[in-house]
Structures are given as structure tokens and as C-alpha cells.
Design a protein around this motif. Structure first.
Motif, PDB file in Angstrom:
ATOM      1  N   PHE A 262       0.838  -1.205   0.098  1.00 45.79           N
ATOM      2  CA  PHE A 262      -0.105  -0.111  -0.081  1.00 45.79           C
ATOM      3  C   PHE A 262       0.765   1.430   0.049  1.00 45.79           C
ATOM      4  N   HIS A 263       0.041   2.460  -0.439  1.00 46.57           N
ATOM      5  CA  HIS A 263       0.624   3.853  -0.278  1.00 46.57           C
ATOM      6  C   HIS A 263       0.695   4.283   1.206  1.00 46.57           C
ATOM      7  N   GLY A 264       1.836   4.724   1.656  1.00 48.79           N
ATOM      8  CA  GLY A 264       2.025   4.951   3.045  1.00 48.79           C
ATOM      9  C   GLY A 264       3.095   6.243   3.436  1.00 48.79           C
ATOM     10  N   LEU A 270       2.047   9.301   9.249  1.00 55.15           N
ATOM     11  CA  LEU A 270       1.017   8.765  10.253  1.00 55.15           C
ATOM     12  C   LEU A 270       1.433   7.761  10.767  1.00 55.15           C
ATOM     13  N   HIS A 271       2.570   7.144  10.630  1.00 54.83           N
ATOM     14  CA  HIS A 271       2.796   5.965  11.212  1.00 54.83           C
ATOM     15  C   HIS A 271       2.533   4.844  10.727  1.00 54.83           C
ATOM     16  N   SER A 272       1.943   4.818   9.349  1.00 60.54           N
ATOM     17  CA  SER A 272       1.542   3.647   8.666  1.00 60.54           C
ATOM     18  C   SER A 272       2.584   2.577   8.328  1.00 60.54           C
ATOM     19  N   ALA A 273       3.890   2.950   8.440  1.00 58.06           N
ATOM     20  CA  ALA A 273       4.863   2.150   8.157  1.00 58.06           C
ATOM     21  C   ALA A 273       4.779   0.919   9.423  1.00 58.06           C
ATOM     22  N   GLU A 274       4.655   1.553  10.524  1.00 63.27           N
ATOM     23  CA  GLU A 274       4.616   0.621  11.811  1.00 63.27           C
ATOM     24  C   GLU A 274       3.413  -0.191  11.688  1.00 63.27           C
ATOM     25  N   MET A 275       2.013   0.294  11.207  1.00 60.67           N
ATOM     26  CA  MET A 275       0.992  -0.615  11.094  1.00 60.67           C
ATOM     27  C   MET A 275       1.231  -1.710   9.940  1.00 60.67           C
ATOM     28  N   GLY A 280       1.831  -7.342   8.680  1.00 63.09           N
ATOM     29  CA  GLY A 280       2.691  -8.389   7.499  1.00 63.09           C
ATOM     30  C   GLY A 280       2.390  -7.826   6.512  1.00 63.09           C
ATOM     31  N   ALA A 281       2.612  -6.516   6.174  1.00 64.69           N
ATOM     32  CA  ALA A 281       2.339  -6.059   4.943  1.00 64.69           C
ATOM     33  C   ALA A 281       3.843  -6.538   3.988  1.00 64.69           C
ATOM     34  N   LEU A 282       3.540  -7.071   2.714  1.00 70.54           N
ATOM     35  CA  LEU A 282       4.674  -7.377   2.167  1.00 70.54           C
ATOM     36  C   LEU A 282       5.641  -6.345   1.528  1.00 70.54           C
ATOM     37  N   ALA A 283       4.733  -4.822   1.215  1.00 68.09           N
ATOM     38  CA  ALA A 283       5.373  -3.664   0.773  1.00 68.09           C
ATOM     39  C   ALA A 283       4.720  -2.618   1.099  1.00 68.09           C
ATOM     40  N   ILE A 284       5.660  -1.662   1.250  1.00 68.02           N
ATOM     41  CA  ILE A 284       4.818  -0.045   1.369  1.00 68.02           C
ATOM     42  C   ILE A 284       5.432   0.795   0.525  1.00 68.02           C
ATOM     43  N   SER A 285       4.712   1.618  -0.099  1.00 70.51           N
ATOM     44  CA  SER A 285       5.350   2.426  -1.372  1.00 70.51           C
ATOM     45  C   SER A 285       5.115   3.968  -0.679  1.00 70.51           C
ATOM     46  N   HIS A 286       6.082   4.702  -1.335  1.00 73.06           N
ATOM     47  CA  HIS A 286       6.390   6.083  -1.052  1.00 73.06           C
ATOM     48  C   HIS A 286       7.340   6.348  -0.072  1.00 73.06           C
ATOM     49  N   LEU A 287       6.582   6.456   1.291  1.00 71.72           N
ATOM     50  CA  LEU A 287       7.623   6.582   2.472  1.00 71.72           C
ATOM     51  C   LEU A 287       8.372   7.827   2.512  1.00 71.72           C
ATOM     52  N   GLU A 288       8.182   9.001   1.916  1.00 72.37           N
ATOM     53  CA  GLU A 288       8.672   9.954   1.837  1.00 72.37           C
ATOM     54  C   GLU A 288       9.109  10.529   3.339  1.00 72.37           C
ATOM     55  N   GLU A 289       7.819  10.406   4.227  1.00 72.29           N
ATOM     56  CA  GLU A 289       7.816  10.833   5.601  1.00 72.29           C
ATOM     57  C   GLU A 289       7.953   9.835   6.705  1.00 72.29           C
ATOM     58  N   VAL A 290       8.424   8.606   6.280  1.00 73.95           N
ATOM     59  CA  VAL A 290       8.752   7.488   7.342  1.00 73.95           C
ATOM     60  C   VAL A 290       9.535   8.161   8.370  1.00 73.95           C
ATOM     61  N   SER A 291       9.297   7.416   9.572  1.00 74.57           N
ATOM     62  CA  SER A 291      10.035   7.856  10.690  1.00 74.57           C
ATOM     63  C   SER A 291      11.028   6.664  11.078  1.00 74.57           C
ATOM     64  N   GLU A 292      12.261   6.922  11.865  1.00 71.99           N
ATOM     65  CA  GLU A 292      13.196   5.886  12.137  1.00 71.99           C
ATOM     66  C   GLU A 292      12.536   4.825  12.820  1.00 71.99           C
ATOM     67  N   GLU A 293      11.451   4.950  13.691  1.00 73.23           N
ATOM     68  CA  GLU A 293      10.674   3.780  14.315  1.00 73.23           C
ATOM     69  C   GLU A 293      10.192   3.112  13.001  1.00 73.23           C
ATOM     70  N   GLY A 294       9.631   3.567  12.142  1.00 76.55           N
ATOM     71  CA  GLY A 294       8.846   2.987  10.634  1.00 76.55           C
ATOM     72  C   GLY A 294      10.025   2.250  10.199  1.00 76.55           C
ATOM     73  N   ILE A 295      11.148   2.763  10.175  1.00 73.63           N
ATOM     74  CA  ILE A 295      12.176   1.874   9.361  1.00 73.63           C
ATOM     75  C   ILE A 295      12.541   0.666  10.089  1.00 73.63           C
TER      76      ILE A 295
END
Ligand SMILES: N=CN[C@@H](CCC(=O)O)C(=O)O
Ligand SMILES: [Zn+2]
Length: 430
Positions: A262-264, A270-275, A280-295
Motif C-alpha cells: 500500500f501507499h503510506g 501517520l505511522h502507517s509504516a509501523e501499522m 505483515g505487509a509485503l510492501a509499502i510504497s512512497h515513505l517520503e515521511e517515514v520515521s526512524e521507528e517505521g524504518i
């Protein structure tokens, strides 16, 4: 005596990407490319009549093993390089109505969300896509996929998402299925009914419609083999679907066996990377605003970050932190993000942008556009590297080293001499 479809012979360099049947490369391993070079007489690859790589190695050895076999087609790659066919992990390729006028508005300073909130952007494309026939959409998709193939892509992800209602979403998925059955390119089909909030609904009503109306219908069409959908996508963004709604939609797709992709974290954190990592997401696209915790969460869960350098380039956004992702052990893939906002189907240009604007190395960029992109689509067992048993999808490069494909910015049409798909030459340089 055995019959084979294709022999590509005497290449100076073969970039296998991986030679150990690994499914993905994470972190620093993205710099470990498996490259064959230095053998006198070069290297050859043999593809069987099912389109699968049957043998590969120094030309003299391959020839000795198959001297009494029949080979339908021989491509002489003397002095040239071979790399796997490119994999485009993120495209919106089925739509009618371009948005060239919005490009002018954005160049003049309007933001992506300014245009969207004013009823343009995705809404403009939805209106035109709803009004287009299946045949028109198919012809448009076909023309775009031909362009993608000419630019070296042999496996492309294709999303729905410009219908936002059941009938148009199904129409888009049917058009994609028609292309998947008939065109010389592999397609991974993604249902992205939650790409925007339809004008007539609230975000909660749209979530309920996707979960209770659209997904059950798609499930029926998949059961009766009228559709083949691989992934589910949501635009998780402030003012679109929030994290809870996105999670509900993704979990409904997961219960149908779809890959979560999905697009996150594109415009707001929004911390959708953590969500995504948590479910169990296989992939997340974009991630321009991802946090260290999300990574960290994505590195731990093995979720692939699909980076789309054309978006940040066109919208003048801060690019996604690719270095922190790779250095933090994540697997990174690349996609063109072809859509009416980012009109680019050329993965070699995307790879160049990844190197220059995201500070990825050329090796990382190739891995991201082959093996890791295939993994982001759940298909690295068949795509993404040149290995015996995988599909015979490859590019012959008219260059002394493979890096020319990235280095010769905007000249991929001159660098790519052949595009080979399932052992068939599907494009040849004029
Ligand atoms: N961000 C959401 N979706 C697309 C853009 C779609 C559009 O603007 O039509 C993207 O990935 O960039
Ligand atoms: Zn997108």
C-alpha cells in the motif's frame, strides 16, 4: 536431442543479480551483485521452450553441453551485457484523461493536495475513467505497456483505483486481466479501490463499501477465474484513508489471500509504516515521511520499501530517506509510479533518479529494480535474477558495462538492444 527456444551467446558481462536463489537482498547485501565476466569467449544463456532459463555460464561450456540440441533462435551478444528484465513495482497504468494542465499548475506552485482538494488530481482521472469503455482503457493500457517494455520492463505491477465504485473498479481489473492474458509482459494485478474518497461518500462509508461490497464481489470474480488479483492497496494519507481505515481494508484483503502492498507516509507521517509492519505487509510504497521507528519496524518485519523517485521529483518533495532504510537493513525496491501525476514508464530513468536524488548506489538501484521489486510483488521465485529455473526475461545492453543503462540518462532506447520475455525477443533496437 532437446529443443530450446533461445540462446543468447558470448556476452561480455552477465549480471545475474543473484546466483543463489535468494528471494530478496536487504541492507548492505544490495551491493553484492552476482556478475559473470572475464571468461574467454564470453557467457551464454539458454532458454527452454517454456520460456525458462535452462542453462547459463561460460559460452564454451554451455555450447559443449548442448552441441547436439536444436535451438530455435540465436542472439549474438558479443561485446554486450545481459541483465535481468526490469521489474516496475508500482504503476497506475489503467486510466483515461491525462492531466498535463495540472503539471503546469504544479510547476506554478500548486501542491498535490491543493489540486486534489479542488476536485482535480485523482478525481479528474476518475471522471474520465468512469466514462471510458473497456476497449478504450485496454488500448490505452496496451500502448503504455508497450512503452514500458521498450524501456526494459518485463514485469509490471498494475493498479486499479480510478473507479472508486464497484463497476469501474471491476472494469479496470478486467482490462488488466485482458492485458495479462494477451500481452508479452508479466503483470501483477493490484486492487486499489481505496485510492481516494468518492465525492459522494465519507471516508468511513468508503471503507465500508470497499470491505463489504467491492472486496466480496472481487472475491467471487476471482473464484470464477474472471479476475486474477494479486495485491491490495490503499492510499493511507491525511484527508484520504486514515491508519485505522487502511488497516481494516488491508486486513479484509489479507483474509482473501491478497498481498498487502500500500501507499503510506507520502505527504504526512501517520505511522502507517509501523501499522503495515505489524499486519505483515509485503510492501509499502512512497515513505517520503517515514520515521526512524517505521524504518526499524519494516526492517524487522521484512516489509519492502517501494521507492518512487519520480513523485518527489515532480512534486518537489523531500525524497524518501533511502540511505537510512538500506543502512537500517531494509529491502528497498523501485517503481515508476506511472500515473497522470508522474508520466514516466522508464525504469532506467527511475534508477538514475534513485542514484542521484535518493543517493543509492548503481548496484542498489539495479537490485531494487529487479530482485527486490519482484519480491515486493511476491514473485521473486520466477523474476528478478538470471538463474536456471527462472523466467527467461532479460535485456541485452549495447554497452561494455551494465552501468551504462543508468549512466546514459535518457538514452535507454539506445542502450537496450533487445528485450527478451519468456525467451522471445519482444523488442529490438531500431
Ligand atoms: N499518491 C497516490 N497515488 C498516486 C498518484 C495518483 C494520481 O495522482 O493520479 C501516487 O502513487 O503518486
Ligand atoms: Zn501510486
Amino acid at each position: 536431442m532437446t529443443g530450446y527456444k533461445l540462446l543468447v551467446k558470448n556476452a561480455r558481462q552477465v549480471v545475474q543479480v543473484s546466483g543463489s536463489r535468494e528471494s530478496v537482498k536487504r541492507g548492505s547485501d544490495m551491493n553484492n551483485l552476482q556478475v559473470l565476466e572475464g571468461a574467454e569467449g564470453g557467457y551464454s544463456i539458454l532458454v527452454d521452450r517454456d520460456g525458462i532459463i535452462a542453462d547459463l555460464g561460460p559460452s564454451r561450456e554451455v555450447e559443449a553441453r548442448h552441441c547436439s540440441d536444436t535451438i530455435d533462435t540465436v542472439v549474438d551478444a558479443t561485446g554486450r551485457c545481459l541483465i535481468p528484465g526490469l521489474v516496475d513495482a508500482h504503476t497506475h497504468t489503467v486510466w483515461a484523461g491525462d492531466r498535463v494542465h495540472e503539471f503546469a499548475m504544479k510547476l506554478a506552485g500548486a501542491t498535490y493536495m491543493d489540486v486534489h482538494k479542488a476536485g482535480g488530481g485523482i478525481y479528474f482521472t476518475v471522471e474520465h475513467t468512469r466514462g471510458a469503455t473497456e476497449d478504450t482503457l485496454y488500448e490505452l493500457l496496451k500502448e503504455r505497456l508497450v512503452r514500458a517494455v521498450r524501456a526494459g520492463s518485463t514485469f509490471v505491477e498494475v493498479k486499479s483505483g480510478y473507479g472508486l465504485d464497484l463497476d469501474t473498479e471491476v472494469k479496470m481489473l478486467k482490462v488488466t486481466e485482458r492485458a495479462r492474458q494477451s500481452l508479452p509482459v508479466d503483470i501483477s494485478c493490484t486492487y486499489c479501490g481505496a485510492h481516494a474518497i468518492p465525492k459522494e461518500k465519507t471516508s468511513q462509508e468508503a471503507t465500508t463499501d470497499v470491505v463489504n461490497v467491492q472486496l466480496p464481489r472481487i472475491k467471487d470474480l476471482m473464484s470464477s477465474k474472471q479476475l486474477c488479483v494479486h495485491n491490495i492497496d490503499v492510499f493511507c494519507e491525511q484527508g484520504v484513508f486514515d491508519v485505522t481505515q487502511s488497516r481494516d481494508i488491508l486486513l479484509a484483503g489479507k483474509s482473501m489471500g491478497l498481498n498487502l502492498n500500500f501507499h503510506g507516509e507520502e505527504l504526512h507521517r501517520l505511522h502507517s509504516a509501523e501499522m503495515g509492519a505489524e499486519i505483515g505487509a509485503l510492501a509499502i510504497s512512497h515513505l517520503e515521511e517515514v520515521s526512524e521507528e517505521g524504518i526499524s519496524a519494516m526492517a524487522k518485519s521484512g516489509t519492502v520499501g517501494v521507492l518512487l523517485p519520480t513523485t518527489a521529483y515532480n512534486l518537489r518533495l523531500t525524497p524518501p530517506p533511502a540511505r537510512a532504510m538500506i543502512d537500517g537493513g531494509m529491502a528497498v525496491a523501485l517503481g515508476s509510479d506511472f500515473n497522470p501525476n508522474a508520466h514516466c514508464l522508464a525504469m532506467p530513468l527511475v534508477m538514475n533518479l534513485a542514484c542521484v536524488t535518493l543517493r543509492m548506489t548503481m548496484s542498489e538501484s539495479l537490485v531494487a529494480a529487479t530482485l527486490n521489486a519482484a519480491h515486493a510483488l511476491g514473485q521473486s521465485d520466477r523474476h528478478g535474477s538470471l538463474e536456471v529455473g527462472k523466467l527467461g526475461n532479460m535485456l541485452v545492453l549495447d554497452a561494455p558495462r551494465w552501468e551504462h543503462l543508468i549512466y546514459q540518462m535518457g538514452s535507454h532506447q539506445d542502450v537496450i538492444s533487445h528485450v527478451i520475455w519468456h525467451g522471445d525477443v519482444v523488442h529490438r533496437k531500431q
